[in-house]
Design an enzyme around this catalytic site. Structure first.
Site, PDB file in Angstrom:
ATOM      1  N   SER A  42      -7.238   0.258   9.828  1.00 15.29           N
ATOM      2  CA  SER A  42      -7.696  -1.021   9.277  1.00 15.29           C
ATOM      3  C   SER A  42      -9.161  -1.244   9.642  1.00 15.29           C
ATOM      4  O   SER A  42      -9.665  -0.628  10.594  1.00 15.29           O
ATOM      5  CB  SER A  42      -6.858  -2.168   9.878  1.00 15.29           C
ATOM      6  OG  SER A  42      -7.367  -3.417   9.511  1.00 15.29           O
ATOM      7  N   ILE A  60      -6.533  -6.540   1.517  1.00 17.11           N
ATOM      8  CA  ILE A  60      -5.837  -6.007   0.342  1.00 17.11           C
ATOM      9  C   ILE A  60      -4.721  -6.979  -0.022  1.00 17.11           C
ATOM     10  O   ILE A  60      -4.005  -7.469   0.870  1.00 17.11           O
ATOM     11  CB  ILE A  60      -5.221  -4.622   0.660  1.00 17.11           C
ATOM     12  CG1 ILE A  60      -6.277  -3.686   1.280  1.00 17.11           C
ATOM     13  CG2 ILE A  60      -4.591  -4.009  -0.590  1.00 17.11           C
ATOM     14  CD1 ILE A  60      -7.495  -3.398   0.430  1.00 17.11           C
ATOM     15  N   TYR A  84      -2.412  -6.888  16.859  1.00 19.51           N
ATOM     16  CA  TYR A  84      -2.675  -6.103  15.647  1.00 19.51           C
ATOM     17  C   TYR A  84      -3.972  -5.303  15.811  1.00 19.51           C
ATOM     18  O   TYR A  84      -4.010  -4.096  15.547  1.00 19.51           O
ATOM     19  CB  TYR A  84      -2.777  -7.054  14.444  1.00 19.51           C
ATOM     20  CG  TYR A  84      -2.927  -6.352  13.116  1.00 19.51           C
ATOM     21  CD1 TYR A  84      -1.821  -5.837  12.451  1.00 19.51           C
ATOM     22  CD2 TYR A  84      -4.178  -6.207  12.519  1.00 19.51           C
ATOM     23  CE1 TYR A  84      -1.958  -5.193  11.228  1.00 19.51           C
ATOM     24  CE2 TYR A  84      -4.324  -5.563  11.297  1.00 19.51           C
ATOM     25  CZ  TYR A  84      -3.207  -5.060  10.654  1.00 19.51           C
ATOM     26  OH  TYR A  84      -3.346  -4.423   9.451  1.00 19.51           O
ATOM     27  N   LYS A 117      -4.330  -1.225  15.875  1.00 17.58           N
ATOM     28  CA  LYS A 117      -5.109  -0.482  14.877  1.00 17.58           C
ATOM     29  C   LYS A 117      -6.270   0.279  15.523  1.00 17.58           C
ATOM     30  O   LYS A 117      -6.658   1.348  15.047  1.00 17.58           O
ATOM     31  CB  LYS A 117      -5.611  -1.442  13.791  1.00 17.58           C
ATOM     32  CG  LYS A 117      -4.489  -2.038  12.933  1.00 17.58           C
ATOM     33  CD  LYS A 117      -3.751  -0.971  12.146  1.00 17.58           C
ATOM     34  CE  LYS A 117      -2.660  -1.545  11.258  1.00 17.58           C
ATOM     35  NZ  LYS A 117      -1.940  -0.503  10.513  1.00 17.58           N
ATOM     36  N   ASP A 137      13.700   2.619  11.154  1.00 14.49           N
ATOM     37  CA  ASP A 137      12.824   1.747  11.935  1.00 14.49           C
ATOM     38  C   ASP A 137      11.861   2.694  12.640  1.00 14.49           C
ATOM     39  O   ASP A 137      12.277   3.447  13.528  1.00 14.49           O
ATOM     40  CB  ASP A 137      13.644   0.932  12.944  1.00 14.49           C
ATOM     41  CG  ASP A 137      12.758   0.078  13.837  1.00 14.49           C
ATOM     42  OD1 ASP A 137      11.512   0.134  13.677  1.00 14.49           O
ATOM     43  OD2 ASP A 137      13.304  -0.639  14.697  1.00 14.49           O
ATOM     44  N   ILE A 147       0.835  -1.212   0.000  1.00 18.31           N
ATOM     45  CA  ILE A 147       0.000   0.000   0.000  1.00 18.31           C
ATOM     46  C   ILE A 147       0.869   1.262   0.000  1.00 18.31           C
ATOM     47  O   ILE A 147       0.577   2.239  -0.700  1.00 18.31           O
ATOM     48  CB  ILE A 147      -0.938  -0.021   1.235  1.00 18.31           C
ATOM     49  CG1 ILE A 147      -1.973  -1.161   1.101  1.00 18.31           C
ATOM     50  CG2 ILE A 147      -1.632   1.317   1.430  1.00 18.31           C
ATOM     51  CD1 ILE A 147      -2.745  -1.480   2.373  1.00 18.31           C
TER      52      ILE A 147
HETATM   53  N1  LIG Z   1      -2.849  -5.791   3.351  1.00 13.55           N
HETATM   54  C1  LIG Z   1      -3.977  -5.637   4.030  1.00 13.55           C
HETATM   55  O1  LIG Z   1      -4.949  -6.402   3.852  1.00 13.55           O
HETATM   56  C2  LIG Z   1      -4.105  -4.531   5.037  1.00 13.55           C
HETATM   57  C3  LIG Z   1      -5.372  -4.276   5.577  1.00 13.55           C
HETATM   58  C4  LIG Z   1      -5.530  -3.245   6.502  1.00 13.55           C
HETATM   59  C5  LIG Z   1      -4.441  -2.490   6.879  1.00 13.55           C
HETATM   60  N2  LIG Z   1      -3.206  -2.770   6.339  1.00 13.55           N
HETATM   61  C6  LIG Z   1      -2.095  -1.932   6.777  1.00 13.55           C
HETATM   62  O2  LIG Z   1      -1.486  -1.345   5.653  1.00 13.55           O
HETATM   63  C7  LIG Z   1      -0.151  -0.990   5.972  1.00 13.55           C
HETATM   64  C8  LIG Z   1       0.759  -1.445   4.854  1.00 13.55           C
HETATM   65  O3  LIG Z   1       0.758  -2.866   4.820  1.00 13.55           O
HETATM   66  P1  LIG Z   1       0.847  -3.711   3.464  1.00 13.55           P
HETATM   67  O4  LIG Z   1      -0.325  -4.604   3.429  1.00 13.55           O
HETATM   68  O5  LIG Z   1       1.126  -2.817   2.327  1.00 13.55           O
HETATM   69  O6  LIG Z   1       2.079  -4.663   3.815  1.00 13.55           O
HETATM   70  P2  LIG Z   1       3.601  -4.689   3.280  1.00 13.55           P
HETATM   71  O7  LIG Z   1       4.286  -5.691   4.127  1.00 13.55           O
HETATM   72  O8  LIG Z   1       3.604  -4.862   1.813  1.00 13.55           O
HETATM   73  O9  LIG Z   1       4.129  -3.236   3.629  1.00 13.55           O
HETATM   74  C9  LIG Z   1       4.429  -2.839   4.942  1.00 13.55           C
HETATM   75  C10 LIG Z   1       5.693  -2.009   4.886  1.00 13.55           C
HETATM   76  O10 LIG Z   1       5.994  -1.520   6.204  1.00 13.55           O
HETATM   77  C11 LIG Z   1       7.376  -1.660   6.404  1.00 13.55           C
HETATM   78  N3  LIG Z   1       7.700  -1.747   7.819  1.00 13.55           N
HETATM   79  C12 LIG Z   1       7.392  -2.735   8.695  1.00 13.55           C
HETATM   80  N4  LIG Z   1       7.956  -2.503   9.878  1.00 13.55           N
HETATM   81  C13 LIG Z   1       8.636  -1.333   9.761  1.00 13.55           C
HETATM   82  C14 LIG Z   1       9.438  -0.576  10.644  1.00 13.55           C
HETATM   83  N5  LIG Z   1       9.641  -0.962  11.908  1.00 13.55           N
HETATM   84  N6  LIG Z   1      10.007   0.568  10.198  1.00 13.55           N
HETATM   85  C15 LIG Z   1       9.815   0.974   8.913  1.00 13.55           C
HETATM   86  N7  LIG Z   1       9.062   0.297   8.026  1.00 13.55           N
HETATM   87  C16 LIG Z   1       8.487  -0.847   8.452  1.00 13.55           C
HETATM   88  C17 LIG Z   1       7.730  -2.966   5.690  1.00 13.55           C
HETATM   89  O11 LIG Z   1       9.121  -3.071   5.455  1.00 13.55           O
HETATM   90  C18 LIG Z   1       6.904  -2.833   4.433  1.00 13.55           C
HETATM   91  O12 LIG Z   1       7.587  -2.174   3.399  1.00 13.55           O
HETATM   92  C19 LIG Z   1       0.140  -1.620   7.332  1.00 13.55           C
HETATM   93  O13 LIG Z   1       0.015  -0.642   8.343  1.00 13.55           O
HETATM   94  C20 LIG Z   1      -0.957  -2.655   7.462  1.00 13.55           C
HETATM   95  O14 LIG Z   1      -1.247  -2.966   8.797  1.00 13.55           O
HETATM   96  C21 LIG Z   1      -3.017  -3.762   5.427  1.00 13.55           C
END
Ligand SMILES: NC(=O)c1ccc[n+]([C@@H]2O[C@H](COP(=O)([O-])OP(=O)(O)OC[C@H]3O[C@@H](n4cnc5c(N)ncnc54)[C@H](O)[C@@H]3O)[C@@H](O)[C@H]2O)c1
Length: 260
Positions: free
Chosen positions: A132, A178, A145, A149, A57, A17
């Site tokens: 979320s 997603i 989680y 959220k 981080d 995302i």
């Molecule tokens: N995929 C889904 O269904 C979904 C649904 C609701 C919410 N989300 C939220 O969307 C956001 C993005 O997730 P995504 O699905 O794109 O997953 P993803 O794993 O593709 O992306 C998450 C990114 O966050 C980075 N990250 C993790 N820990 C970190 C840290 N300590 N410091 C810096 N960067 C860090 C990862 O390296 C990664 O690039 C998250 O907050 C996730 O909880 C995702």
């Protein structure tokens, strides 16, 4: 949704995302910074679409401060970095709890605090958080989680109240399911998807680009009177209590439900 002359920071911007959001902001003219963990090679990822990258981080305040110090002025901050650990409430260890809370909740707190310290003196700016559907519901095996959220909404509401007088807006998107690497295992199981998607009126999961569209809208001047709110990007999932899709009138194939 024009971002020419604006600078945007996207945490967790090297994948999923965050990456879709960073790309979209860049395509709309923003100078974009991708903040992500070193192993995700944020500089390399960002360079592919003429953006900047920085290793961070988000759970470590000093590392986040050092990254923000490299950005001259900031107009848009997307606090999106997140992680997940699947364990029942009873089986979740203190270490697992602390890890998820420190990235998903404390990381957002630090990011919002640093964003605001830059935006408030400018009397303008827009922050978007990735919350979320789990901010609202109690999906099993996701205690830490879900708590992280839900906690993001506490940050959202308080920050909107405190930052509004400075002309700084803050909003959140609440994505449903997603397709990213966070959810890849579920997407690789058609049986699990069929059951999950029963409750999604659109009959399918979402793409990172569909969430990015909502984030970029909230970040833009098109949302100039919107602050303190959440935007569900879930294909209607939160509106469907009893399940939308049944075999009587629909078929499941190709990763989604279709009306017959
Ligand atoms: N995929 C889904 O269904 C979904 C649904 C609701 C919410 N989300 C939220 O969307 C956001 C993005 O997730 P995504 O699905 O794109 O997953 P993803 O794993 O593709 O992306 C998450 C990114 O966050 C980075 N990250 C993790 N820990 C970190 C840290 N300590 N410091 C810096 N960067 C860090 C990862 O390296 C990664 O690039 C998250 O907050 C996730 O909880 C995702």
């Amino acid at each position: 949704m024009d971002f020419v002359g604006k600078t945007a920071v996207v945490t967790g911007g090297a994948n999923g995302i965050g990456l879709a959001t960073a790309r979209l902001l860049r395509s709309r003219g923003a100078d974009v910074w991708v903040f992500d963990r070193e192993q995700e090679k944020p500089e390399e990822v960002a360079a592919a679409f003429t953006a900047h990258g920085a290793s961070v981080d988000v759970a470590d305040l000093q590392s986040l401060e050092a990254c923000f110090a490299r950005v001259e002025s900031v107009d848009v901050v997307v606090a999106n970095a997140g992680t997940v650990i699947y364990h029942s409430l009873s089986a979740t260890t203190a270490e697992e709890w602390n890890r998820v809370i420190s990235v998903n909740l404390t990381g957002v707190f630090y990011t919002v605090q640093l964003a605001a310290s830059r935006m408030k003196p400018q009397r303008k700016g827009s922050i978007v958080l990735t919350a979320s559907t789990n901010s609202y519901d109690g999906e099993v095996d996701l205690t830490a989680y879900n708590a992280s959220k839900a906690g993001i909404l506490g940050i959202l509401h308080t920050a909107a109240n405190e930052f509004g007088p400075y002309g700084v807006r803050i909003n959140a998107v609440c994505p449903g399911l997603i397709r990213t690497r966070l959810t890849e295992s579920l997407f690789n199981s058609p049986r699990a998807l069929k059951e999950y998607f029963r409750h999604i009126p659109m009959g399918r999961g979402g793409s990172p680009e569909e969430v990015a569209n909502a984030i970029v809208f909230l970040a833009s001047d098109a949302a100039s009177f919107i602050t303190g709110t959440t935007l569900l990007v879930d294909g209607g999932q939160m509106a469907s209590k009893f399940g939308t899709w049944t075999e009587e009138r629909a078929d499941f194939f190709g990763d989604r439900w279709w009306l017959r």
